[in-house]
Design a protein around this motif. Structure first.
Motif, short mmCIF file in Angstrom:
data_model
loop_
_atom_site.label_atom_id
_atom_site.label_comp_id
_atom_site.label_asym_id
_atom_site.label_seq_id
_atom_site.Cartn_x
_atom_site.Cartn_y
_atom_site.Cartn_z
N ASN A 215 44.72 24.41 48.90
CA ASN A 215 43.42 24.50 49.57
C ASN A 215 43.20 25.87 50.20
N LYS A 216 43.75 26.89 49.55
CA LYS A 216 43.51 28.28 49.95
C LYS A 216 42.28 28.75 49.19
N ARG A 217 41.13 28.72 49.85
CA ARG A 217 39.84 28.88 49.19
C ARG A 217 39.46 30.36 49.05
N THR A 218 40.24 31.08 48.25
CA THR A 218 39.88 32.46 47.96
C THR A 218 38.58 32.49 47.16
N LEU A 219 37.98 33.68 47.03
CA LEU A 219 36.74 33.77 46.27
C LEU A 219 36.95 33.32 44.82
N ILE A 220 38.13 33.56 44.28
CA ILE A 220 38.40 33.16 42.90
C ILE A 220 38.53 31.65 42.80
N VAL A 221 39.12 31.01 43.80
CA VAL A 221 39.17 29.55 43.82
C VAL A 221 37.76 28.99 43.97
N ARG A 222 36.95 29.63 44.78
CA ARG A 222 35.58 29.15 45.02
C ARG A 222 34.67 29.33 43.80
N PHE A 223 34.76 30.51 43.17
CA PHE A 223 33.78 30.85 42.14
C PHE A 223 34.35 30.95 40.73
N GLY A 224 35.66 30.83 40.58
CA GLY A 224 36.25 30.76 39.26
C GLY A 224 36.83 32.07 38.73
N ARG A 225 37.56 31.92 37.65
CA ARG A 225 38.28 33.04 37.06
C ARG A 225 37.34 34.14 36.58
N LYS A 226 36.23 33.77 35.96
CA LYS A 226 35.29 34.77 35.44
C LYS A 226 34.78 35.66 36.56
N PHE A 227 34.50 35.06 37.71
CA PHE A 227 34.07 35.84 38.88
C PHE A 227 35.16 36.85 39.24
N GLY A 228 36.41 36.39 39.28
CA GLY A 228 37.51 37.28 39.63
C GLY A 228 37.69 38.41 38.64
N GLN A 229 37.49 38.13 37.35
CA GLN A 229 37.63 39.16 36.33
C GLN A 229 36.60 40.27 36.54
N TRP A 230 35.36 39.91 36.82
CA TRP A 230 34.32 40.91 37.04
C TRP A 230 34.46 41.56 38.41
N GLU A 231 34.93 40.81 39.38
CA GLU A 231 35.18 41.37 40.70
C GLU A 231 36.22 42.48 40.61
N TYR A 232 37.26 42.23 39.83
CA TYR A 232 38.31 43.26 39.64
C TYR A 232 37.73 44.49 38.94
N THR A 233 37.01 44.27 37.87
CA THR A 233 36.46 45.37 37.08
C THR A 233 35.51 46.23 37.90
N PRO A 268 43.77 49.28 30.43
CA PRO A 268 44.74 48.22 30.09
C PRO A 268 44.73 47.06 31.10
N CYS A 269 44.55 47.38 32.38
CA CYS A 269 44.51 46.33 33.40
C CYS A 269 43.27 45.45 33.23
N ILE A 270 42.14 46.09 32.99
CA ILE A 270 40.89 45.33 32.82
C ILE A 270 40.99 44.42 31.60
N LYS A 271 41.55 44.94 30.52
CA LYS A 271 41.74 44.11 29.33
C LYS A 271 42.64 42.92 29.62
N LYS A 272 43.73 43.17 30.34
CA LYS A 272 44.67 42.10 30.66
C LYS A 272 44.02 41.04 31.55
N VAL A 273 43.21 41.47 32.52
CA VAL A 273 42.52 40.54 33.42
C VAL A 273 41.62 39.59 32.65
N PHE A 274 40.98 40.07 31.58
CA PHE A 274 40.07 39.23 30.81
C PHE A 274 40.79 38.41 29.73
N ARG A 275 42.00 38.81 29.36
CA ARG A 275 42.64 38.18 28.21
C ARG A 275 43.93 37.43 28.54
N PHE A 276 44.39 37.44 29.79
CA PHE A 276 45.69 36.85 30.09
C PHE A 276 45.69 35.33 29.84
#
Length: 308
Positions: A215-233, A268-276
């Motif tokens: 129940n650690k409600r990080t933004l990625i837990v709240r809004f999902g992996r796709k949000f986190g991928q674009w947030e990182y990029t 390479p990091c951005i690619k990995k974030v979207f493809r892991f």
């Protein structure tokens, strides 16, 4: 099963547990220290003249705040149940049983006390109003994962990291050297803030499953992996744009544009974030993100110093 010591759960240390000094060193997460050092270097480098004593104290204070926060996270994440066998990241000292929870808590308080002692000469320089800022650094370092409503568990992690490892650290360093803060230094402070966020985002992407269970409600837990991928990029890209703004608007040295090469280094990091597929793959992204911040800082300082 965990045992109880001083009211806190403890785990038996593994047979391969490191020595106590090494355990504390690992708990300080040295590979991420650049997040606290970068804004201080950038802020000082932009000042026309640098008092080395003030600079070194600022550097030590910023580093102590980060180490204290990392110790607090190690302790409170264990107490709150966020560190479990489901977690895929580097081992945590308290969860592994390397350090007893009570000892980690004491170490956290000692480091934060040292930070406040280091800050005393800086408060004299800046004015005693800065006591509130130093106290806020300590308070948010604890409240990030501690307290009845940990801020990191509410999805405020990126905001806190951005503010404290960006504008506050960078502008604060510049103010201690010059007594003023202007828009140019504020814009410069945004890049280390964005890149420090990228380190946290990579960490939260990796821990999404265990954070959700705890129940650690990080933004990625709240809004999902796709949000986190674009947030990182976008964190990387926004940081890479800052030198262009400084050059085009404030006629900063053209050499600063070399810092924008991090956008290429981060591919390479951005690619990995979207493809892991396996969260363990993001350990590479986490470590590389810290390197990208180091690279940005080095190129930014090179751009300033080569011009002068």
């Amino acid at each position: 099963m965990p045992s109880m010591k001083n009211g806190s759960p403890t785990l038996p240390a593994s047979p391969s547990a490191p020595s106590a000094p090494k355990a504390y060193f690992l708990a300080s997460r040295p590979k991420t220290w650049i997040a606290s050092l970068s804004p201080v270097f950038i802020g000082a480098a932009m000042a026309p003249h640098v008092d080395m004593f003030t600079f070194l104290l600022t550097l030590l204070f910023s580093l102590a705040i980060q180490i204290g926060t990392n110790f607090a996270n190690d302790y409170f994440d264990f107490i709150n149940g966020a560190d479990t066998n489901l977690r895929k990241g580097p081992k945590r000292a308290t969860q592994e049983g390397w350090i007893a929870p009570s000892s980690m808590l004491i170490a956290t308080l000692i480091i934060f006390a040292c930070a406040l002692l280091i800050a005393i000469p800086l408060m004299i320089i800046a004015g005693f109003w800065s006591l509130l800022l130093a106290a806020a650094c300590v308070a948010f370092g604890i409240l990030y994962t501690g307290g009845p409503k940990p801020l990191g568990y509410l999805g405020l992690g990126e905001l806190l990291v951005f503010v404290f490892f960006g504008p506050i650290a960078c502008c604060g360093t510049y103010f201690l050297q010059t007594g003023v803060v202007d828009m140019q230094i504020f814009l410069s402070s945004l890049a280390p803030g964005f890149l420090s966020c990228s380190i946290l985002i990579a960490n939260n992407l990796r821990d999404e499953k265990s954070d959700r269970i705890a129940n650690k409600r990080t933004l990625i837990v709240r809004f999902g992996r796709k949000f986190g991928q674009w947030e990182y990029t976008l964190s990387i890209l926004f940081a890479a744009i800052i030198p262009w703004v400084l050059v085009s608007v404030y006629e900063a040295p053209l050499q600063l544009l070399s810092a924008s090469l991090i956008a290429v280094a981060a591919i390479p990091c951005i690619k990995k974030v979207f493809r892991f597929k396996d969260p363990l793959e993001l350990i590479f992204v986490l470590q590389s993100s810290a390197f990208i911040l180091l690279l940005y800082t080095t190129l930014f300082l090179y751009g300033l110093w080569s011009f002068s």
